[in-house]
Design a protein around this motif. Sequence first.
Motif, PDB file in Angstrom:
ATOM      1  N   GLU A   1      -6.092  55.682 -12.783  1.00  0.00           N
ATOM      2  CA  GLU A   1      -4.470  55.032 -12.350  1.00  0.00           C
ATOM      3  C   GLU A   1      -5.504  53.970 -12.829  1.00  0.00           C
ATOM      4  N   TYR A   2      -4.934  52.756 -12.526  1.00  0.00           N
ATOM      5  CA  TYR A   2      -4.887  51.830 -13.699  1.00  0.00           C
ATOM      6  C   TYR A   2      -4.223  50.188 -12.402  1.00  0.00           C
ATOM      7  N   HIS A   3      -4.497  49.247 -12.528  1.00  0.00           N
ATOM      8  CA  HIS A   3      -4.335  48.085 -11.260  1.00  0.00           C
ATOM      9  C   HIS A   3      -4.614  46.885 -12.444  1.00  0.00           C
ATOM     10  N   VAL A   4      -3.771  45.868 -12.421  1.00  0.00           N
ATOM     11  CA  VAL A   4      -3.875  43.714 -12.928  1.00  0.00           C
ATOM     12  C   VAL A   4      -3.807  43.586 -11.203  1.00  0.00           C
ATOM     13  N   LEU A   5      -5.165  42.990 -11.037  1.00  0.00           N
ATOM     14  CA  LEU A   5      -4.737  42.740  -9.878  1.00  0.00           C
ATOM     15  C   LEU A   5      -5.564  40.480 -10.180  1.00  0.00           C
ATOM     16  N   SER A   6      -4.717  40.129  -9.588  1.00  0.00           N
ATOM     17  CA  SER A   6      -4.658  38.151  -9.599  1.00  0.00           C
ATOM     18  C   SER A   6      -5.764  37.780  -9.070  1.00  0.00           C
ATOM     19  N   THR A   7      -6.946  36.684  -9.258  1.00  0.00           N
ATOM     20  CA  THR A   7      -7.538  36.489  -8.066  1.00  0.00           C
ATOM     21  C   THR A   7      -7.015  34.860  -7.313  1.00  0.00           C
ATOM     22  N   ASN A   8      -6.672  35.465  -5.893  1.00  0.00           N
ATOM     23  CA  ASN A   8      -5.904  34.175  -5.346  1.00  0.00           C
ATOM     24  C   ASN A   8      -7.028  33.294  -4.898  1.00  0.00           C
ATOM     25  N   ASN A   9      -6.838  32.295  -4.444  1.00  0.00           N
ATOM     26  CA  ASN A   9      -8.019  31.229  -3.920  1.00  0.00           C
ATOM     27  C   ASN A   9      -9.231  30.932  -5.553  1.00  0.00           C
ATOM     28  N   ALA A  10      -9.420  31.050  -6.591  1.00  0.00           N
ATOM     29  CA  ALA A  10      -9.748  31.663  -7.981  1.00  0.00           C
ATOM     30  C   ALA A  10     -11.209  29.690  -7.843  1.00  0.00           C
ATOM     31  N   ARG A  11     -12.308  30.388  -7.907  1.00  0.00           N
ATOM     32  CA  ARG A  11     -13.281  29.201  -7.660  1.00  0.00           C
ATOM     33  C   ARG A  11     -13.576  28.874  -9.420  1.00  0.00           C
ATOM     34  N   ASP A  12     -14.592  27.758  -9.631  1.00  0.00           N
ATOM     35  CA  ASP A  12     -14.469  27.392 -11.264  1.00  0.00           C
ATOM     36  C   ASP A  12     -15.798  28.414 -12.126  1.00  0.00           C
ATOM     37  N   GLY A  13     -14.671  28.906 -12.830  1.00  0.00           N
ATOM     38  CA  GLY A  13     -15.600  30.447 -13.995  1.00  0.00           C
ATOM     39  C   GLY A  13     -14.812  31.292 -13.057  1.00  0.00           C
ATOM     40  N   GLU A  14     -14.413  31.344 -12.019  1.00  0.00           N
ATOM     41  CA  GLU A  14     -13.401  33.258 -12.418  1.00  0.00           C
ATOM     42  C   GLU A  14     -12.324  33.201 -12.691  1.00  0.00           C
ATOM     43  N   PRO A  15     -12.265  34.526 -13.284  1.00  0.00           N
ATOM     44  CA  PRO A  15     -11.238  34.962 -14.469  1.00  0.00           C
ATOM     45  C   PRO A  15      -9.563  34.701 -13.015  1.00  0.00           C
ATOM     46  N   ASP A  16      -8.551  34.736 -14.202  1.00  0.00           N
ATOM     47  CA  ASP A  16      -7.518  34.908 -13.484  1.00  0.00           C
ATOM     48  C   ASP A  16      -7.041  35.883 -12.963  1.00  0.00           C
ATOM     49  N   LEU A  17      -6.878  37.730 -14.089  1.00  0.00           N
ATOM     50  CA  LEU A  17      -6.829  38.560 -13.215  1.00  0.00           C
ATOM     51  C   LEU A  17      -8.006  39.120 -13.914  1.00  0.00           C
ATOM     52  N   ILE A  18      -7.773  40.162 -13.293  1.00  0.00           N
ATOM     53  CA  ILE A  18      -9.129  42.265 -13.538  1.00  0.00           C
ATOM     54  C   ILE A  18      -7.987  42.992 -14.026  1.00  0.00           C
ATOM     55  N   LEU A  19      -8.312  43.545 -14.726  1.00  0.00           N
ATOM     56  CA  LEU A  19      -7.539  45.019 -15.307  1.00  0.00           C
ATOM     57  C   LEU A  19      -8.892  45.497 -15.012  1.00  0.00           C
ATOM     58  N   VAL A  20      -8.258  46.676 -14.028  1.00  0.00           N
ATOM     59  CA  VAL A  20      -9.548  47.769 -13.981  1.00  0.00           C
ATOM     60  C   VAL A  20      -8.876  48.837 -13.710  1.00  0.00           C
ATOM     61  N   ILE A  21      -9.274  50.007 -14.783  1.00  0.00           N
ATOM     62  CA  ILE A  21      -8.901  50.882 -15.026  1.00  0.00           C
ATOM     63  C   ILE A  21     -10.451  52.213 -13.669  1.00  0.00           C
ATOM     64  N   GLU A  22      -9.772  53.238 -13.300  1.00  0.00           N
ATOM     65  CA  GLU A  22     -10.332  54.755 -12.957  1.00  0.00           C
ATOM     66  C   GLU A  22     -10.204  55.766 -14.093  1.00  0.00           C
ATOM     67  N   TYR A  23     -10.778  55.469 -14.592  1.00  0.00           N
ATOM     68  CA  TYR A  23     -11.192  57.584 -15.667  1.00  0.00           C
ATOM     69  C   TYR A  23     -11.690  58.474 -13.511  1.00  0.00           C
ATOM     70  N   LYS A  24     -11.204  59.306 -14.455  1.00  0.00           N
ATOM     71  CA  LYS A  24     -12.256  60.514 -14.272  1.00  0.00           C
ATOM     72  C   LYS A  24     -13.508  61.168 -14.475  1.00  0.00           C
ATOM     73  N   ASP A  25     -13.818  60.649 -14.837  1.00  0.00           N
ATOM     74  CA  ASP A  25     -15.667  60.682 -16.264  1.00  0.00           C
ATOM     75  C   ASP A  25     -15.889  59.967 -17.174  1.00  0.00           C
ATOM     76  N   TYR A  26     -16.657  60.202 -17.456  1.00  0.00           N
ATOM     77  CA  TYR A  26     -17.515  59.594 -18.838  1.00  0.00           C
ATOM     78  C   TYR A  26     -16.507  61.000 -20.618  1.00  0.00           C
ATOM     79  N   TYR A  27     -16.226  60.198 -21.464  1.00  0.00           N
ATOM     80  CA  TYR A  27     -16.271  61.279 -22.275  1.00  0.00           C
ATOM     81  C   TYR A  27     -16.376  60.919 -23.458  1.00  0.00           C
ATOM     82  N   SER A  28     -16.962  62.906 -24.107  1.00  0.00           N
ATOM     83  CA  SER A  28     -17.405  62.896 -25.129  1.00  0.00           C
ATOM     84  C   SER A  28     -17.009  61.638 -26.271  1.00  0.00           C
ATOM     85  N   LYS A  29     -18.044  61.105 -27.162  1.00  0.00           N
ATOM     86  CA  LYS A  29     -16.898  60.492 -28.597  1.00  0.00           C
ATOM     87  C   LYS A  29     -16.120  61.404 -28.989  1.00  0.00           C
ATOM     88  N   ALA A  30     -16.234  62.609 -29.065  1.00  0.00           N
ATOM     89  CA  ALA A  30     -14.885  63.468 -29.697  1.00  0.00           C
ATOM     90  C   ALA A  30     -13.371  62.949 -29.176  1.00  0.00           C
TER      91      ALA A  30
END
Length: 148
Positions: free
Chosen positions: A74-103
């Motif tokens: 799954e993947y999500h675009v999260l918006s930061t509500n009431n962000a403090r100075d230095g915090e991101p506007d968005l957080i892009l979250v991606i959920e992988y099943k596992d680590y993948y090999s280089k190949a």
Amino acid sequence: MKLMKSAALASVMMMALPVAAPAFAQESNYDLGNVWSASRINVLPGQFENYMDHLAGQWKKVNEFAKAEGMLVEYHVLSTNNARDGEPDLILVIEYKDYYSKAQQEAFNKKVNAMLASDDRSRTAESGARSSMRELMGSTEYQELVLK
């Protein structure tokens, strides 16, 4: 003599620790779960809609393709509500099943390039061009611990 015996005993105990570690791992109350990547994005002034257009376009297309290929959960675009100075506007979250090999990563990348009719060089240039819309503040990777 007592000091030498104590040192020898301590040495033997230290050597036994690595042998005992697997026994502890077998008794763990969790299993390793999915891998999560979270990218922190600062959207530059006046560029929010342009950047959201990119996310709703090519970014979503690539992630939907990755889901269909079984590379991500799954993947999500999260918006930061009431962000403090230095915090991101968005957080892009991606959920992988596992680590993948280089190949596996290279094979998937070739499929993405074919789908987008692009190559690594042009995709890198496109990423650089997005710097007019956003600043990547960094990313963090997590692995879920699934409690038994």
